[in-house]
Design a protein around this motif. Structure first.
Motif, short mmCIF file in Angstrom:
data_model
loop_
_atom_site.label_atom_id
_atom_site.label_comp_id
_atom_site.label_asym_id
_atom_site.label_seq_id
_atom_site.Cartn_x
_atom_site.Cartn_y
_atom_site.Cartn_z
N ALA A 8 0.83 -1.20 0.00
CA ALA A 8 0.00 0.00 0.00
C ALA A 8 0.86 1.26 0.00
CB ALA A 8 -0.93 0.00 1.21
N PHE A 9 1.92 1.25 0.82
CA PHE A 9 2.82 2.39 0.89
C PHE A 9 3.61 2.54 -0.41
CE2 PHE A 9 6.44 4.93 2.00
CZ PHE A 9 6.06 5.73 3.07
N GLN A 10 4.19 1.45 -0.87
CA GLN A 10 5.02 1.49 -2.07
C GLN A 10 4.25 1.91 -3.31
OE1 GLN A 10 8.51 0.66 -2.62
NE2 GLN A 10 8.53 1.11 -0.43
N ASP A 11 2.99 1.54 -3.38
CA ASP A 11 2.17 1.87 -4.55
C ASP A 11 1.74 3.33 -4.57
OD1 ASP A 11 2.35 -0.74 -5.36
OD2 ASP A 11 0.33 -1.31 -4.67
N THR A 12 1.90 4.00 -3.43
CA THR A 12 1.32 5.34 -3.31
C THR A 12 2.32 6.42 -2.92
OG1 THR A 12 -0.67 4.22 -2.48
CG2 THR A 12 -0.63 6.61 -2.35
N PHE A 13 3.16 6.15 -1.93
CA PHE A 13 4.01 7.18 -1.32
C PHE A 13 5.49 6.94 -1.55
CE2 PHE A 13 0.08 7.62 1.11
CZ PHE A 13 -0.05 9.00 1.19
N GLU A 14 6.25 7.99 -1.34
CA GLU A 14 7.71 7.87 -1.27
C GLU A 14 8.21 8.70 -0.10
OE1 GLU A 14 10.11 10.15 -4.25
OE2 GLU A 14 8.17 10.28 -5.29
N LEU A 15 9.30 8.25 0.49
CA LEU A 15 9.87 8.99 1.62
C LEU A 15 10.50 10.29 1.15
CD1 LEU A 15 11.66 6.28 3.81
CD2 LEU A 15 9.55 7.51 4.34
N TYR A 16 10.43 11.30 2.00
CA TYR A 16 11.07 12.58 1.73
C TYR A 16 12.54 12.46 2.12
CZ TYR A 16 12.05 17.58 2.00
OH TYR A 16 12.59 18.82 1.82
N LYS A 17 13.43 12.58 1.13
CA LYS A 17 14.86 12.38 1.38
C LYS A 17 15.69 13.59 0.98
CE LYS A 17 14.54 7.37 0.62
NZ LYS A 17 15.04 6.21 -0.17
N ALA A 18 15.04 14.68 0.62
CA ALA A 18 15.76 15.83 0.07
C ALA A 18 16.81 16.40 1.02
CB ALA A 18 14.78 16.92 -0.36
N ASP A 19 16.54 16.34 2.33
CA ASP A 19 17.48 16.93 3.27
C ASP A 19 18.24 15.88 4.09
OD1 ASP A 19 15.40 16.01 4.78
OD2 ASP A 19 15.07 17.86 5.90
N ALA A 20 18.29 14.65 3.59
CA ALA A 20 18.97 13.57 4.32
C ALA A 20 20.47 13.85 4.44
CB ALA A 20 18.74 12.24 3.62
N LEU A 21 21.04 13.39 5.53
CA LEU A 21 22.49 13.52 5.73
C LEU A 21 23.24 12.68 4.69
CD1 LEU A 21 22.78 13.08 9.61
CD2 LEU A 21 23.04 15.21 8.33
N LYS A 22 24.37 13.20 4.27
CA LYS A 22 25.25 12.41 3.39
C LYS A 22 26.29 11.67 4.23
CE LYS A 22 24.71 15.57 -0.51
NZ LYS A 22 23.66 14.75 -1.13
N THR A 23 26.40 12.10 5.49
CA THR A 23 27.34 11.47 6.42
C THR A 23 26.55 10.57 7.37
OG1 THR A 23 27.16 13.38 7.87
CG2 THR A 23 28.95 13.37 6.27
N THR A 24 27.24 10.07 8.38
CA THR A 24 26.61 9.19 9.36
C THR A 24 26.24 10.00 10.60
OG1 THR A 24 28.00 7.37 8.60
CG2 THR A 24 26.91 7.09 10.72
N PRO A 25 24.98 9.89 11.07
CA PRO A 25 24.60 10.65 12.28
C PRO A 25 25.44 10.21 13.48
CG PRO A 25 22.89 9.08 11.66
CD PRO A 25 23.87 9.09 10.55
N LYS A 26 25.74 11.17 14.32
CA LYS A 26 26.59 10.92 15.48
C LYS A 26 26.02 9.82 16.36
CE LYS A 26 28.79 13.34 19.34
NZ LYS A 26 28.93 14.65 20.06
N GLY A 27 26.88 8.88 16.72
CA GLY A 27 26.48 7.80 17.62
C GLY A 27 26.07 6.53 16.92
N TYR A 28 26.08 6.53 15.59
CA TYR A 28 25.66 5.35 14.84
C TYR A 28 26.76 4.92 13.86
CZ TYR A 28 21.09 6.48 16.73
OH TYR A 28 20.05 6.77 17.58
N ALA A 29 26.89 3.63 13.69
CA ALA A 29 27.91 3.10 12.79
C ALA A 29 27.48 3.28 11.34
CB ALA A 29 28.12 1.61 13.07
N LYS A 30 28.46 3.51 10.48
CA LYS A 30 28.15 3.74 9.07
C LYS A 30 27.59 2.49 8.38
CE LYS A 30 32.91 2.94 7.51
NZ LYS A 30 34.08 3.55 6.79
#
Length: 217
Positions: A141-163
Motif C-alpha cells: 500500500a505504501f510502495q504503490d502510493t508514497f515515497e519517503l522525503y529524502k531531500a534533506d537527508a544527511l550524506k554522512t553518518t549521524p553521530k552515535g551510529y555506525a556507518k
C-alpha cells in the motif's frame, strides 16, 4: 464546478500577491476558502469515523493560514500559492497534510524538520525498531502510493551510529515524512474523498511509529 474556483482564486492571488489586492478581494478569498471547507468536511468526517484520535473538529479548524510568515522569511511573498489542510493528534506530533497548490498538489504526512531532541528520539526508535518501520514503508500500500522525503537527508553518518548500521539510510533522514503528488483532475473527480481517506490510512502506521518515538519517555 465549485472546486475549480479554488484554483481560479489561487491563480489570481499569485498574479496579484499583495495585501491591497487581498483586501479588495476578501470576499473572493472567503468564498474559495469555503469551497475548501466544503470539500474537506466530509473527508474529515470519514477519517474521524475510523480514527477518532484526530483532534480537529471540522475542516475550518484544519486550514492553515494563507499568510506567509514574513518575520522569519522576509523574502517570501505576502501570501502562499496554496491552501493547506492539516489533520492530526495534537501540536508537535506527526500529522497528515493535503496541499492544494498551483504548482503541486501534495498529500503527505509525518514529522517535518523536527528539532534536535525529537530527531534524536526518532533515530533511537529506528535503531531499536527499524525492522518495523521498514515493514511499514515496504508494504504494498505504501510502495504503490508514497515515497519517503529524502531531500534533506544527511550524506554522512549521524553521530552515535555506525556507518554500516542495518538501518543507516533511515537514520540519515532529517525528516521522517512521506508524500505523493496528485493532479487537479484527481481533486475534481468523484473519487477524491476515497483517495484522501485511503492515503491517510496508508500513512497511519508511520505516524504511529513517529508519535510513539517522540512521546514515550
Amino acid at each position: 464546478m465549485a472546486r475549480k474556483d479554488i484554483f481560479k482564486f489561487l491563480e489570481a492571488l499569485n498574479e496579484n500577491n499583495s495585501k491591497e489586492w487581498m483586501d479588495k478581494n476578501r470576499s473572493w478569498y472567503e468564498s474559495a476558502k469555503g469551497e475548501v471547507i466544503d470539500l474537506f468536511d466530509p473527508i474529515l468526517e470519514s477519517i474521524k469515523e475510523v480514527d477518532p484520535r484526530i483532534i480537529q473538529p471540522n475542516a475550518r479548524k484544519s486550514i492553515s493560514r494563507i499568510n506567509n510568515n514574513l518575520m522569519f522569511h522576509p523574502d517570501r511573498p505576502t501570501y502562499k500559492d496554496h491552501f493547506g489542510v492539516v489533520f492530526g493528534y495534537g501540536r508537535g506530533l506527526a500529522d497528515f497534510y493535503v496541499g492544494l497548490g498551483l504548482r503541486e498538489i501534495d498529500v503527505a504526512g509525518g514529522l517535518w524538520h523536527p528539532d534536535s531532541e525529537k530527531l534524536k528520539k526518532v533515530r533511537q526508535e529506528i535503531d531499536y525498531e527499524g525492522k518495523r518501520l521498514t515493514e511499514i514503508i515496504k508494504s504494498s500500500a505504501f510502495q504503490d502510493t508514497f515515497e519517503l522525503y529524502k531531500a534533506d537527508a544527511l550524506k554522512t553518518t549521524p553521530k552515535g551510529y555506525a556507518k554500516d548500521h542495518e538501518f543507516i539510510e533511515l537514520l540519515r533522514l532529517k525528516s521522517l515524512a512521506a508524500f505523493r503528488q496528485i493532479t487537479r483532475k484527481d481533486v475534481y473527480s468523484n473519487g477524491f474523498k476515497d483517495m484522501i481517506v485511503e492515503s491517510y490510512m496508508t500513512l497511519v502506521p508511520m505516524l504511529d511509529f513517529i508519535n510513539t518515538a517522540i512521546t514515550d519517555e
